[in-house]
Design a protein around this motif. Structure first.
Motif, short mmCIF file in Angstrom:
data_model
loop_
_atom_site.label_atom_id
_atom_site.label_comp_id
_atom_site.label_asym_id
_atom_site.label_seq_id
_atom_site.Cartn_x
_atom_site.Cartn_y
_atom_site.Cartn_z
N THR A 2 -8.36 -11.75 12.63
CA THR A 2 -9.37 -12.23 11.68
C THR A 2 -10.51 -12.97 12.38
N VAL B 251 -12.10 -11.97 15.00
CA VAL B 251 -13.08 -11.07 15.64
C VAL B 251 -13.47 -9.86 14.80
N GLU B 252 -12.63 -9.49 13.86
CA GLU B 252 -12.90 -8.25 13.10
C GLU B 252 -14.00 -8.50 12.06
N GLN B 253 -14.98 -7.61 12.06
CA GLN B 253 -16.15 -7.79 11.19
C GLN B 253 -15.77 -7.79 9.70
N GLU B 254 -16.18 -8.82 9.01
CA GLU B 254 -16.03 -8.93 7.55
C GLU B 254 -14.61 -8.70 7.05
N GLY C 39 -18.62 -3.32 20.55
CA GLY C 39 -18.53 -4.20 19.39
C GLY C 39 -18.04 -3.52 18.13
N GLU C 40 -17.52 -2.31 18.25
CA GLU C 40 -17.03 -1.63 17.05
C GLU C 40 -15.75 -2.31 16.57
N SER C 41 -15.60 -2.39 15.26
CA SER C 41 -14.41 -3.03 14.70
C SER C 41 -13.21 -2.11 14.84
N ASP D 213 -13.31 0.49 11.96
CA ASP D 213 -14.19 1.65 12.17
C ASP D 213 -13.61 2.61 13.21
#
Lengths: 135, 307
Positions: free
Chosen positions: A108, A110-113, B81-83, B86
């Motif tokens: 949580t 680092v993961e986007q949104e 920087g990809e999650s 994704d």
């Protein structure tokens, strides 16, 4: 101490003394434009001391947040000066987007949104991702 | 879509089924040599790994399938920087099943929630490593004949060692299990495992700092490495790293039928001279891990309707 009674709104009563401000923050009342009265350390027959929050607007609240902070609190809905509904609270089994996981090793961080999510376990709330204890 | 994040995602019955399947693969590997023909395993390793990655890849090849691998995380989409979400949504389009290792705890759950194919957690930081536990369980089953009435000594880093936590949890489901927890004070089993698993299920355990004195009571000695990467302070690591070293001399104190296990890699906690002792089972564990991964890949592909 007198606070005017409200005509249309919500009174969150019987909050354990000291938890009122946390609830205000988690409900976002500290940054909203609503008229809010926060009453701390009021004498209570049942609790000794309690906090009360009065909101002068009939807006829906996330009861999971209130149940998380204090499941013993009561939520009273007032319309035209009359108590029309008393909502019972329980500790929510899952808590989404309310509190944040503080474990620096958790995804949580680092993961986007990614919505922070906690599950109620035998020893309190734990992050569903890393299982770190909330708090 | 069924994924495996934690070994506890599998019921006792499913574990029995996987062990039976692995035993059948061992007995007759030719029967399985084409079972995953034209199926692809995607191995996504966001942190370095030798044995787990190769084990998954060998498992898929031995089932007649193919493997697509992400190159090192440093040169992959993650570095841009990809999650995780994704990356997984993308890779799901190319493969039938994914094995993923990631340094962050809980990354495997993010992957599973975003994948359209089964995901197997190949290790998410210090959190879970279910296929290591599957390797451990098959080893115990093969060497001891059953999971019942075993006294298991867990030795070394019981605080950060994810394999230890998973093994405790998995073995606590079998009757007659007892644990002897052998560690320095600083690396004791965390209270949430002691309270949440052992005490909750009434599993008897003792805690000690003394390896030599514990050996005579054990059916299994599970050694672990003191993991440098889990320490914030190098000084603390250096102070604790040589706490326990299993040697030939110490093995003389152990019962004849006790087995020695280790999730590997080892640093120096088991002397190389112990490798020749018939009780040393850690390289058998490696092989058993491959068979359990084969069994798990088959199970998940079948459940997903891809086999």
């Amino acid at each position: 101490m007198n606070i005017d009674s409200i005509q249309n709104g919500v009174v969150i009563d019987h909050i354990s003394a000291g938890k009122g401000m946390e609830l205000v923050r988690l409900l976002g009342l500290d940054t909203s434009d609503l008229s809010v009265a926060i009453i701390k350390n009021v004498h209570s027959e049942k609790l000794g001391k309690k906090d009360i929050i009065k909101v002068d607007a009939d807006v829906p609240f996330n009861l999971d947040i209130i149940g998380f902070v204090d499941p013993e609190a009561t939520v009273n809905v007032i319309r035209d000066g009359v108590l029309v509904e008393k909502k019972k609270l329980t500790r929510p089994k899952v808590l989404k987007g309310v509190i944040h996981c503080k474990n620096p090793r958790c995804i949580t961080q680092v993961e986007q949104e990614l919505t922070h999510e906690f599950r109620l376990t035998d020893d309190g709330y734990r992050c569903v991702y890393c299982e770190a204890k909330a708090g | 879509m069924r994924s495996i994040i934690d070994v506890m995602d599998l019921s006792v019955e499913e574990l029995d089924e996987l062990i039976a399947s692995a035993e059948d693969i061992i007995k007759d590997p030719d029967n399985y040599a084409e079972i995953c023909r034209r199926k692809k395993l995607g191995t996504l390793f966001f942190e370095p790994s030798t044995r787990t990655r190769m084990s998954f890849e060998a498992a898929m090849y031995e089932l007649g399938g193919h493997v697509i691998s992400m190159s090192e995380a440093g040169s992959s989409s993650a570095a841009k920087g990809e999650s995780v979400a994704d990356t997984i949504k993308t890779v799901s389009n190319y493969v039938d099943i994914i094995a993923m290792r990631h340094p962050k705890e809980g990354a495997a759950l993010v992957a599973a929630r975003n994948a359209s194919v089964p995901v197997i957690n190949a290790g998410d930081g210090g959190h879970c490593h279910p296929t290591q536990t599957l390797a451990d369980l098959l080893t115990i089953h093969r060497e001891k004949g059953s999971f019942e009435n075993l006294t298991i000594g867990l030795c070394g880093d019981l605080k950060f060692g994810r394999t230890v936590h998973s093994l405790c949890t998995a073995m606590s489901r079998y009757p007659g299990t007892k644990f002897v927890l052998i560690s320095p004070e600083e690396l004791k089993l965390p209270s949430y495992v002691k309270k949440g698993v052992l005490k909750n299920k009434g599993i008897p355990y003792t805690q000690t700092t003394n390896l030599e004195g514990s050996l005579k009571d054990l059916d299994i000695l599970y050694m672990t490495r003191i993991q440098r990467e889990r320490f914030f302070s190098e000084e603390e690591y250096l102070r604790l790293k040589d706490s326990y070293i299993l040697t030939e001399d110490k093995m003389k104190l152990a019962p004849e039928k006790m087995i020695v296990m280790h999730p590997l890699p080892r640093v120096n906690e088991i002397s190389v001279s112990v490798d020749d002792d018939p009780r040393a089972c850690y390289f058998k564990q490696v092989l058993n891990g491959k068979y359990m991964r084969m069994a798990l890949i088959i199970k998940l592909l079948k459940e997903a309707g891809r086999l």
